[in-house]
Design an enzyme around this catalytic site. Structure first.
Site, PDB file in Angstrom:
ATOM      1  CG  HIS A 201      -1.774   1.249   1.257  1.00  0.00           C
ATOM      2  ND1 HIS A 201      -2.976   1.305   0.588  1.00  0.00           N
ATOM      3  CD2 HIS A 201      -1.585   2.467   1.799  1.00  0.00           C
ATOM      4  CE1 HIS A 201      -3.500   2.507   0.744  1.00  0.00           C
ATOM      5  NE2 HIS A 201      -2.673   3.228   1.472  1.00  0.00           N
TER       6      HIS A 201
ATOM      7  CG  ASP B 127     -11.653   3.872   5.939  1.00  0.00           C
ATOM      8  OD1 ASP B 127     -11.188   4.821   6.602  1.00  0.00           O
ATOM      9  OD2 ASP B 127     -11.372   3.677   4.741  1.00  0.00           O
TER      10      ASP B 127
HETATM   11  N1  URA Z   1      -5.728   6.632   2.266  1.00  0.00           N
HETATM   12  C1  URA Z   1      -6.683   6.048   3.019  1.00  0.00           C
HETATM   13  O1  URA Z   1      -7.169   4.974   2.689  1.00  0.00           O
HETATM   14  N2  URA Z   1      -7.082   6.665   4.136  1.00  0.00           N
HETATM   15  C2  URA Z   1      -6.559   7.840   4.559  1.00  0.00           C
HETATM   16  O2  URA Z   1      -6.947   8.328   5.588  1.00  0.00           O
HETATM   17  C3  URA Z   1      -5.575   8.429   3.764  1.00  0.00           C
HETATM   18  C4  URA Z   1      -5.166   7.802   2.624  1.00  0.00           C
END
Ligand code: URA
Length: 427
Positions: free
Chosen positions: A82, A161
């Site tokens: 990532h 999220d």
């Molecule tokens: N990428 C993500 O998935 N979340 C964040 O808070 C910042 C970058």
């Protein structure tokens, strides 16, 4: 439990209790805590921070808000990467097939670009026919047959999220280390990878403008991954100037294919190989040789199979912009600065990125670099080529490139600031 008590606690600088965190994340996901209440809490977290125990609990609550994927049926070890995002960061494109060619399975759930930094799915959608949305069964099938898959995360993965990130985006609460770390790691842990390598970027084109903040973010994420049983390593890498020679969707696909064909810009090759070695080590495949897999064409074979499996035609011509505009070097000498943020904003204004999540992107728009910092340039010779289908956008792109000390040429012999591509490693 109620939202106002939780907001007040964080506003007044207290640590949230595990019960408060579990409740507020769950209640927000169910719609019981309103967006304006969560915005206030996010701002209090941004201003007052969270300790390690709070971040761990917050991350666990976001994972628990949705489903978890399971790749235990695969015969190969899973490993993923990532990046915290940058300009010209196309590394996932050559990296996923390369690591698969070396014997690992790479389940790469990726995102779209927002603002000046690009998104992997937007880049791959420049390939005619390629499809980002896959069912879990399709994803598992492509992983089993090709070793690598790059696709959009399903709706069910860390839905807390999904809501919170969209809210942070419009409330000035993105730049919080606890919130970024928990956002990224909740998705990666829910994805079910066995090993994870983080590319944490520092510099003008990154979330983290300086190395100290990038290191703190990396340490927080590595701690979260390790606590959840995922072998996690981070590289701290430079984002003061764009990676490679292109920023923009189809332009970056073309450059990635050059890397898979054994060519491509030196910095893209160096970072791809460094991340591949880390991913393979983290997966226990210590004898693999990614440099050989690039040179002998086996990574390219996986790329072609992976693109085809997702409906794309690896031989199709990539879209080309209807209009181009050349920016000439302003003087003769050494290029000592070509600012990543300015190039990223220029590519975005040309149509490569979006201002709102629902906006379309232009596949062919972007910026092509003809020189990198440290190289000699000649006054009047091409320095950048701007690409777009909508030429009325040139002016906005040129404005950002002319401002903010975006381009600096100094007399011949001036050393360019020595910035390594890889600043460090956190494990
Ligand atoms: N990428 C993500 O998935 N979340 C964040 O808070 C910042 C970058």
């Amino acid at each position: 439990m109620d939202a106002i008590t939780v907001i007040r606690a964080k506003r007044d600088g207290h640590a949230l209790t595990p019960a408060q965190i579990d409740w507020v994340v769950d209640a927000y996901t169910r719609g019981e805590v309103a967006d304006e209440q969560m915005s206030a809490l996010a701002m209090a977290i941004l201003l007052n921070g969270m300790d390690r125990a709070e971040i761990a609990r917050w991350t666990a609550a976001m994972i628990a808000s949705g489903e978890r994927m399971d790749f235990a049926s695969l015969p190969r070890p899973t490993t993923d990467k990532h990046s915290t995002g940058g300009v010209g960061d196309k590394i996932t494109l050559p990296l996923a097939p390369l690591v698969a060619a070396c014997g690992a399975a790479v389940p790469q759930l990726s995102g779209r670009g927002l603002g000046h930094s690009g998104g992997t799915l937007d880049k791959l959608e420049a390939i005619p026919g390629w499809r980002a949305r896959l069912t879990p069964d399709e994803m598992l099938d492509i992983l089993a047959t090709t070793g690598a898959v790059i696709c959009a995360a399903g709706e069910g993965l860390a839905p807390a999220d999904r809501r919170l990130y969209a809210l942070r985006d419009v409330t000035g609460t993105v730049e919080s280390i606890p919130l970024i770390a928990s956002s990224i790691m909740s998705k990666k842990i829910a994805e079910g990878t066995g090993a994870l390598v983080l590319d944490v970027k520092a510099g003008s084109g990154a979330f983290m403008k300086n190395l100290d903040d990038a290191r703190e973010l990396a340490e927080t994420m590595v701690g979260l991954g390790t606590d959840h049983g995922v072998t996690t390593v981070a590289l701290l890498t430079d984002m003061e100037t764009p990676l490679g020679l292109t920023a923009g969707n189809a332009l970056e696909v073309r450059e990635s294919v050059e890397v898979l064909a054994g060519g491509g810009p030196a910095d893209v090759v160096e970072l791809t190989l460094a991340l591949a070695r880390e991913m393979l080590d983290a997966a226990g495949l210590t004898d693999a040789d990614p440099a050989r897999a690039l040179a002998d064409g086996s990574a390219m074979d996986v790329w072609r199979r992976m693109i085809t499996a997702q409906g794309g035609d690896p031989d199709a011509a990539l879209p080309v912009a209807r209009e181009t505009h050349t920016v000439a070097a302003p003087a003769s000498g050494v290029l000592t600065r070509l600012d990543a943020y300015a190039v990223g904003v220029a590519a975005w204004r040309l149509g490569a990125g979006r201002a709102r999540k629902e906006d379309p992107v232009q596949a062919a728009a972007g910026v092509e670099l003809h020189a990198k910092p440290g190289e000699t340039v000649t006054e009047g010779a091409p320095l950048l080529t701007l690409h777009t289908d909508t030429p009325e956008r040139f002016e906005a792109a040129l404005t950002v490139l002319a401002a903010e000390d975006a381009v600096r040429v100094e007399p011949a012999g001036t050393p360019a600031p020595a910035r390594p591509l890889i600043h460090g490693r956190v494990a």
